[in-house]
Design a protein around this motif. Sequence first.
Motif, short mmCIF file in Angstrom:
data_model
loop_
_atom_site.label_atom_id
_atom_site.label_comp_id
_atom_site.label_asym_id
_atom_site.label_seq_id
_atom_site.Cartn_x
_atom_site.Cartn_y
_atom_site.Cartn_z
N ILE A 15 -10.85 -3.71 7.07
CA ILE A 15 -11.35 -4.71 6.12
C ILE A 15 -10.74 -6.08 6.42
O ILE A 15 -11.44 -7.11 6.42
N SER A 16 -9.44 -6.11 6.69
CA SER A 16 -8.78 -7.39 6.99
C SER A 16 -9.31 -7.98 8.29
O SER A 16 -9.52 -9.19 8.39
N ALA A 17 -9.51 -7.15 9.29
CA ALA A 17 -10.00 -7.65 10.58
C ALA A 17 -11.43 -8.16 10.49
O ALA A 17 -11.81 -9.10 11.21
N MET A 18 -12.24 -7.59 9.62
CA MET A 18 -13.63 -8.00 9.50
C MET A 18 -13.79 -9.40 8.91
O MET A 18 -14.84 -10.02 9.06
N THR A 19 -12.76 -9.88 8.24
CA THR A 19 -12.87 -11.22 7.67
C THR A 19 -12.97 -12.29 8.75
O THR A 19 -13.55 -13.35 8.51
N ILE A 20 -12.42 -12.04 9.94
CA ILE A 20 -12.46 -13.03 11.01
C ILE A 20 -13.88 -13.24 11.53
O ILE A 20 -14.37 -14.38 11.57
N PRO A 21 -14.61 -12.19 11.95
CA PRO A 21 -15.99 -12.44 12.40
C PRO A 21 -16.91 -12.92 11.28
O PRO A 21 -17.86 -13.66 11.54
N GLY A 51 -5.36 -9.69 1.56
CA GLY A 51 -4.13 -9.34 0.87
C GLY A 51 -4.30 -8.12 -0.02
O GLY A 51 -3.42 -7.25 -0.07
N VAL A 52 -5.43 -8.05 -0.74
CA VAL A 52 -5.69 -6.88 -1.58
C VAL A 52 -5.80 -5.61 -0.73
O VAL A 52 -5.23 -4.56 -1.06
N ALA A 53 -6.51 -5.71 0.39
CA ALA A 53 -6.69 -4.54 1.24
C ALA A 53 -5.37 -4.06 1.83
O ALA A 53 -5.07 -2.85 1.82
N ILE A 54 -4.56 -4.99 2.34
CA ILE A 54 -3.29 -4.59 2.94
C ILE A 54 -2.33 -4.06 1.88
O ILE A 54 -1.63 -3.05 2.09
N GLY A 55 -2.27 -4.72 0.73
CA GLY A 55 -1.40 -4.23 -0.34
C GLY A 55 -1.80 -2.85 -0.84
O GLY A 55 -0.95 -2.05 -1.24
N TRP A 56 -3.09 -2.58 -0.83
CA TRP A 56 -3.58 -1.27 -1.26
C TRP A 56 -3.36 -0.21 -0.20
O TRP A 56 -3.14 0.97 -0.51
N GLY A 57 -3.38 -0.59 1.10
CA GLY A 57 -3.36 0.40 2.15
C GLY A 57 -2.02 0.69 2.78
O GLY A 57 -1.86 1.73 3.43
N VAL A 58 -1.01 -0.16 2.62
CA VAL A 58 0.27 0.07 3.29
C VAL A 58 1.00 1.25 2.65
O VAL A 58 0.79 1.57 1.48
N PRO A 59 1.87 1.92 3.40
CA PRO A 59 2.64 3.04 2.84
C PRO A 59 3.58 2.59 1.73
O PRO A 59 3.92 1.41 1.60
N ASP A 60 4.03 3.57 0.96
CA ASP A 60 4.89 3.26 -0.19
C ASP A 60 6.22 2.66 0.25
O ASP A 60 6.74 1.75 -0.42
N PRO A 301 -3.23 -17.37 -1.85
CA PRO A 301 -4.22 -16.32 -2.15
C PRO A 301 -3.88 -14.98 -1.49
O PRO A 301 -4.11 -13.93 -2.10
N ALA A 302 -3.34 -15.01 -0.27
CA ALA A 302 -3.00 -13.76 0.40
C ALA A 302 -1.88 -13.02 -0.35
O ALA A 302 -1.95 -11.80 -0.54
N LEU A 303 -0.87 -13.76 -0.80
CA LEU A 303 0.21 -13.13 -1.55
C LEU A 303 -0.27 -12.62 -2.91
O LEU A 303 0.15 -11.55 -3.37
N ALA A 304 -1.15 -13.40 -3.56
CA ALA A 304 -1.70 -12.92 -4.82
C ALA A 304 -2.51 -11.65 -4.62
O ALA A 304 -2.40 -10.70 -5.41
N GLY A 305 -3.31 -11.60 -3.56
CA GLY A 305 -4.05 -10.38 -3.26
C GLY A 305 -3.13 -9.22 -2.94
O GLY A 305 -3.40 -8.08 -3.33
N TRP A 306 -2.03 -9.48 -2.23
CA TRP A 306 -1.05 -8.43 -1.94
C TRP A 306 -0.51 -7.82 -3.22
O TRP A 306 -0.41 -6.60 -3.36
N CYS A 307 -0.13 -8.68 -4.19
CA CYS A 307 0.39 -8.19 -5.47
C CYS A 307 -0.66 -7.36 -6.21
O CYS A 307 -0.34 -6.32 -6.81
N VAL A 308 -1.91 -7.82 -6.18
CA VAL A 308 -2.98 -7.07 -6.85
C VAL A 308 -3.21 -5.73 -6.16
O VAL A 308 -3.38 -4.69 -6.83
N LEU A 386 2.44 -9.59 -13.83
CA LEU A 386 2.17 -10.62 -12.82
C LEU A 386 0.87 -10.37 -12.06
O LEU A 386 0.05 -11.30 -11.93
N PRO A 387 0.59 -9.15 -11.52
CA PRO A 387 -0.69 -8.96 -10.83
C PRO A 387 -1.90 -9.18 -11.73
O PRO A 387 -2.93 -9.68 -11.26
#
Length: 456
Positions: A15-21, A51-60, A301-308, A386-387
Amino acid sequence: MSSMDVGRLGLAIVISAMTIPVRAWINKGNAGPLGLLDVVASPARLAAISGVAIGWGVPDWVRGELQPVPILCFVFFAGWSGLVAGSSLELRVSRKLTLHGIRHELLQAVVVTVAVTVLIWAVRFIPGFGTAPGRFHILTIAAICLLAPILPSRQPHRGGGAGAGFWDPSLLGPMALLLAAWAVAGEFTPTAVLQLPAPLSQQLSFELGGPVEQLLWSTVGGAITGLLMDLVTREDFAPGGLYVQMAAVTLVCSGLGAMMGLSPLWLGAVAGFWSVSATLRRLDLLVVLEKGMALPRIAAPALAGWCVGIALVSEGLNWRVVGMVVAVIASVRPTVHIVAALVQRRRLSRRSGRRPRPIDPAIIEADEVSLVIAGAGGVVLSQQALPSLLLGVLLAQFLLAVGAQLGRGPKGASTPPRAGQESTQARPDTTSDVDDKPTPGSNPVRNNPSGEQTSG
């Protein structure tokens, strides 16, 4: 890691990589009808989605290790945004403020605060909503609704072209940061502990007091930060320019202030006013401050998405608070700024006898500083609160951007000025009549009201 964790991480990366194209395809001229695709998939919104995608997908274990990083970044961005806002009211510019302009903007701040208070107080009557948010949410949302662009801007309506005239000073940005600082200042009473060296070896502790005392301490800290900023920028021997020195002072002083319970927003605002007013290189500092806003424009925005994204798989979100934040910002901010612009447009028409330009729909948009204001509240908010606040601000930004784009029309821009028309600003006319004509021989460098040359 389980197979589910691996699959979720892989999906987040895709999802994050698709934002570039996607962004590259839009940049080729595929903005869609009315240019809405350019707004929906702007770089800031794509950064938030990533940010939302990476925050949702990274390990605990990654989430646990990186948990303090967003708050630290928001504290730094808050200090830098405060620097920019304070620099816009330095001594050479603030003398152009008039009593009419001050009254107009103070009234606008009062109206915004009262409107936000009434709307948030009314949500308690919604069945099932529960307890209405308190003073912190009221002042923070009011600051976001009041906020105007903090970068110094020109006065094209004074005549003489875009490179002439003086800056247009405004109190809206500093007043918005003051409201946000007041919101943080009243949440708890910080205590400072001082360890004396040998042979005394004693600990001295003292409380910083309530909201007023904390704001005063923030003012003192901002003056010290401004003095340090002036000292480190007097001589420039670094090949990279002044950004490294200024960012280092901002990071250290904002971090120390946040540790003591002081607002980095107000600390930075005082430091910006002090340093730019005292320095002999103010044009160099202003250029660095303006260019430095490019980092929070994407990173906030990336950090806000990470928190969400982290909240989606951990504590969860308070969707009632999210809806309340979106509704209040999306209703109060455009209403207040459009009404203020209409009043100013009518005053300009009466004063000059000419028809002003149409109101620029961009005045209702909320920029990255809105996210910085919300993110700076992370020093006092819980991991669940905060999120929810950040997501509400992100959604409100999206709705206001779409509304502004629809207001621009099919061409995606405001109607060009015709002969005999003046431009209409969202802020009041705060200059005196003696500055109607540009200074002869003025330098056409942008944001240079006095014709100074920047140093090499």
